[in-house]
Design an enzyme around this catalytic site. Structure first.
Site, PDB file in Angstrom:
ATOM      1  N   SER A 160       8.161 -17.896  -6.844  1.00 43.58           N
ATOM      2  CA  SER A 160       7.003 -18.408  -6.111  1.00 43.58           C
ATOM      3  C   SER A 160       5.684 -18.203  -6.827  1.00 43.58           C
ATOM      4  O   SER A 160       4.733 -18.934  -6.582  1.00 43.58           O
ATOM      5  CB  SER A 160       6.942 -17.741  -4.739  1.00 43.58           C
ATOM      6  OG  SER A 160       6.860 -16.338  -4.886  1.00 43.58           O
ATOM      7  N   HIS A 205      11.469 -21.672  -1.824  1.00 43.04           N
ATOM      8  CA  HIS A 205      10.487 -22.554  -2.465  1.00 43.04           C
ATOM      9  C   HIS A 205      11.150 -23.763  -3.125  1.00 43.04           C
ATOM     10  O   HIS A 205      10.617 -24.295  -4.086  1.00 43.04           O
ATOM     11  CB  HIS A 205       9.675 -21.786  -3.513  1.00 43.04           C
ATOM     12  CG  HIS A 205       8.551 -20.998  -2.919  1.00 43.04           C
ATOM     13  ND1 HIS A 205       7.363 -21.578  -2.510  1.00 43.04           N
ATOM     14  CD2 HIS A 205       8.433 -19.682  -2.650  1.00 43.04           C
ATOM     15  CE1 HIS A 205       6.566 -20.641  -2.032  1.00 43.04           C
ATOM     16  NE2 HIS A 205       7.188 -19.484  -2.095  1.00 43.04           N
ATOM     17  N   LYS A 225       8.611 -23.409   5.087  1.00 46.04           N
ATOM     18  CA  LYS A 225       7.915 -24.017   3.949  1.00 46.04           C
ATOM     19  C   LYS A 225       8.137 -25.534   3.984  1.00 46.04           C
ATOM     20  O   LYS A 225       7.676 -26.177   4.913  1.00 46.04           O
ATOM     21  CB  LYS A 225       8.341 -23.323   2.658  1.00 46.04           C
ATOM     22  CG  LYS A 225       7.756 -21.906   2.618  1.00 46.04           C
ATOM     23  CD  LYS A 225       8.134 -21.087   1.418  1.00 46.04           C
ATOM     24  CE  LYS A 225       7.414 -19.744   1.483  1.00 46.04           C
ATOM     25  NZ  LYS A 225       8.266 -18.622   1.111  1.00 46.04           N
TER      26      LYS A 225
HETATM   27  C1  LIG Z   1       8.500 -17.275   1.714  1.00 51.11           C
HETATM   28  C2  LIG Z   1       9.691 -16.630   1.196  1.00 51.11           C
HETATM   29  C3  LIG Z   1      10.492 -15.831   2.013  1.00 51.11           C
HETATM   30  C4  LIG Z   1      10.108 -15.505   3.424  1.00 51.11           C
HETATM   31  O1  LIG Z   1      10.384 -16.569   4.270  1.00 51.11           O
HETATM   32  P1  LIG Z   1       9.970 -16.436   5.824  1.00 51.11           P
HETATM   33  O2  LIG Z   1      10.860 -17.373   6.517  1.00 51.11           O
HETATM   34  O3  LIG Z   1       8.524 -16.791   5.890  1.00 51.11           O
HETATM   35  O4  LIG Z   1      10.219 -15.011   6.202  1.00 51.11           O
HETATM   36  C5  LIG Z   1      11.643 -15.299   1.479  1.00 51.11           C
HETATM   37  N1  LIG Z   1      11.991 -15.526   0.203  1.00 51.11           N
HETATM   38  C6  LIG Z   1      11.232 -16.259  -0.631  1.00 51.11           C
HETATM   39  C7  LIG Z   1      11.668 -16.489  -2.030  1.00 51.11           C
HETATM   40  C8  LIG Z   1      10.047 -16.824  -0.158  1.00 51.11           C
HETATM   41  O5  LIG Z   1       9.301 -17.542  -0.978  1.00 51.11           O
END
Ligand SMILES: *Cc1c(COP(=O)(O)O)cnc(C)c1O
Length: 393
Positions: A182, A210, A241
């Site tokens: 990310s 992501h 996301k």
């Molecule tokens: C954003 C993210 C998470 C967390 O996801 P949520 O559903 O917001 O808890 C976990 N792993 C990665 C790689 C992320 O980018």
């Protein structure tokens, strides 16, 4: 004041002195290409994980509204007591079908999916081989687990092999990696990871938070992008996301693994079920992605245009072919200053500093979205050009 509170106050003061304070900005509109701030200003948004622009999609919103009449507001229960509705099973099935996996289990976030994964599957006879740049939730998930940990250098296949060799005698070996990292936008080398996993009889876990919904020719994620669909044993991801942006997470993969998670995974057993409206609307999100490839095409058109133009103005950017394009400032204060000036010009970007990225690697992480227009992107680049000049970079 209690003594402890003085310590906490001091720590916050130190954080501020180092220029590392994280400030929330208040938005008064839905998520989108443009958002309005609390002071009334409208800004172009370059820092949401709203890759496909589905966070304010009318069809998705309509589905969520329908869901309230059909399934109510909340279930007040964990899944196994009385928190499973038909809609949760439908979403699990739909997602398994989308990802090409045996089965899927829902969580209230991907943080929970990762938190409840490792300790359920592994004990002190086992080994986790984990990329050094993995997301905080993978790191925390590993911390909860008694397996031995081996950290390999980011996406470094030689180092991964060395660590697999070191871990050779463990009962179970599990390689854990982000699909797209990310902070740098790098895609994990899943082809070689899967080859090494075969050679060492290891499991492969990929966190596609992501990437699910847009990486790969039909948006199935990094496994599709890297040509290893069916070879990744565990895929975790978020609905927070690209997949609508609300909240919720999942673990998808081999039947034996998902079956065991349903029996033992603690965030699944001890945390409330995903809200029905989110589950219902997530089904619509997957429908949209499956039926309309033009959204992801637009995302990558935007990504390509921005990468080209931002390089032309001479900024130091990381371009790894994903919609995450960080502008590297290295210095914490410079990154904050640039973000501030960009905001003043009407472009919403955020400076990332320690502990989100290593010290001395401060940056502005820009993220493209299918919601942005060509004009938006050209405007953003022009603002970066002006700020670069003003700051004498
Ligand atoms: C954003 C993210 C998470 C967390 O996801 P949520 O559903 O917001 O808890 C976990 N792993 C990665 C790689 C992320 O980018």
């Amino acid at each position: 004041m209690k003594t402890a509170l003085k310590y906490f106050k001091e720590t916050c003061e130190t954080i501020e002195k180092e220029g590392l304070t994280k400030n929330e900005k208040i938005i008064t509109t839905p998520q989108g290409a443009k958002v309005q701030l609390a002071d009334g200003r409208e800004v172009v948004n370059m820092c949401a994980n709203n890759y496909l622009g589905l966070g304010n999609n009318p069809e998705v919103i309509k589905s969520a509204k329908e869901s309230y009449d059909k399934y109510g507001y909340g279930l007040s229960s964990v899944r196994f007591i009385c928190g499973t509705q038909s809609v949760h099973k439908e979403l699990e099935k739909k997602l398994s079908n989308f990802l090409g996996t045996d089965d899927t289990i829902l969580y209230s976030s991907c943080f929970d999916a990762n938190g409840g994964l490792f300790e359920t599957l592994l004990n002190d006879q086992d080994a986790i081989i984990t990329d050094e740049l993995n997301h905080a939730s993978i790191i925390d998930g590993c911390r909860l687990c008694k397996a031995k940990k081996f950290r390999y250098k980011n996406n470094d296949m030689q180092d991964l092999r060395a660590k697999l060799e070191e871990a050779k005698d463990a009962r179970i070996k599990l390689i854990a990696t982000d699909g797209v990292f990310s902070m740098d936008g790098i895609v994990a080398n899943l082809k070689e990871i899967c080859d090494l996993a075969d050679e060492y009889d290891a499991l492969v876990m990929v966190d596609d938070s992501h990437s699910a919904g847009f990486m790969g020719a039909t948006g199935r994620g990094t496994a599709e992008h890297c040509g290893v669909q069916g070879r990744v044993d565990i895929i975790t991801g978020t609905f927070g996301k690209a997949l609508g942006g609300a909240s919720g997470g999942f673990t998808s993969g081999r039947r034996e693994i998902i079956d065991l998670l349903r029996q033992r995974s603690r965030p699944y057993l001890f945390s409330n079920t995903l809200a029905p409206a989110v589950a219902y609307a997530s089904i619509k999100v997957l429908d949209i992605i499956e039926n309309d490839l033009s959204i992801r095409e637009k995302l990558f058109e935007n990504t390509k245009l921005f990468a080209e133009k931002i390089k032309e103005i001479g900024l130091d950017v990381l371009d790894n072919g994903t919609p995450i394009i960080p502008v590297m400032l290295y210095d914490e204060h410079k990154a904050v200053e640039m973000a501030k000036r960009m905001m003043e010009k009407g472009v919403y970007v955020v400076a990332f500093s320690y502990p989100v990225v290593p010290r001395g690697k401060a940056r502005i992480r820009t993220q493209l979205s299918a919601a942005l227009s060509k004009e938006d992107i050209l405007y953003i680049v022009e603002c970066f050009r002006q700020v670069k000049e003003e700051m004498g970079l």
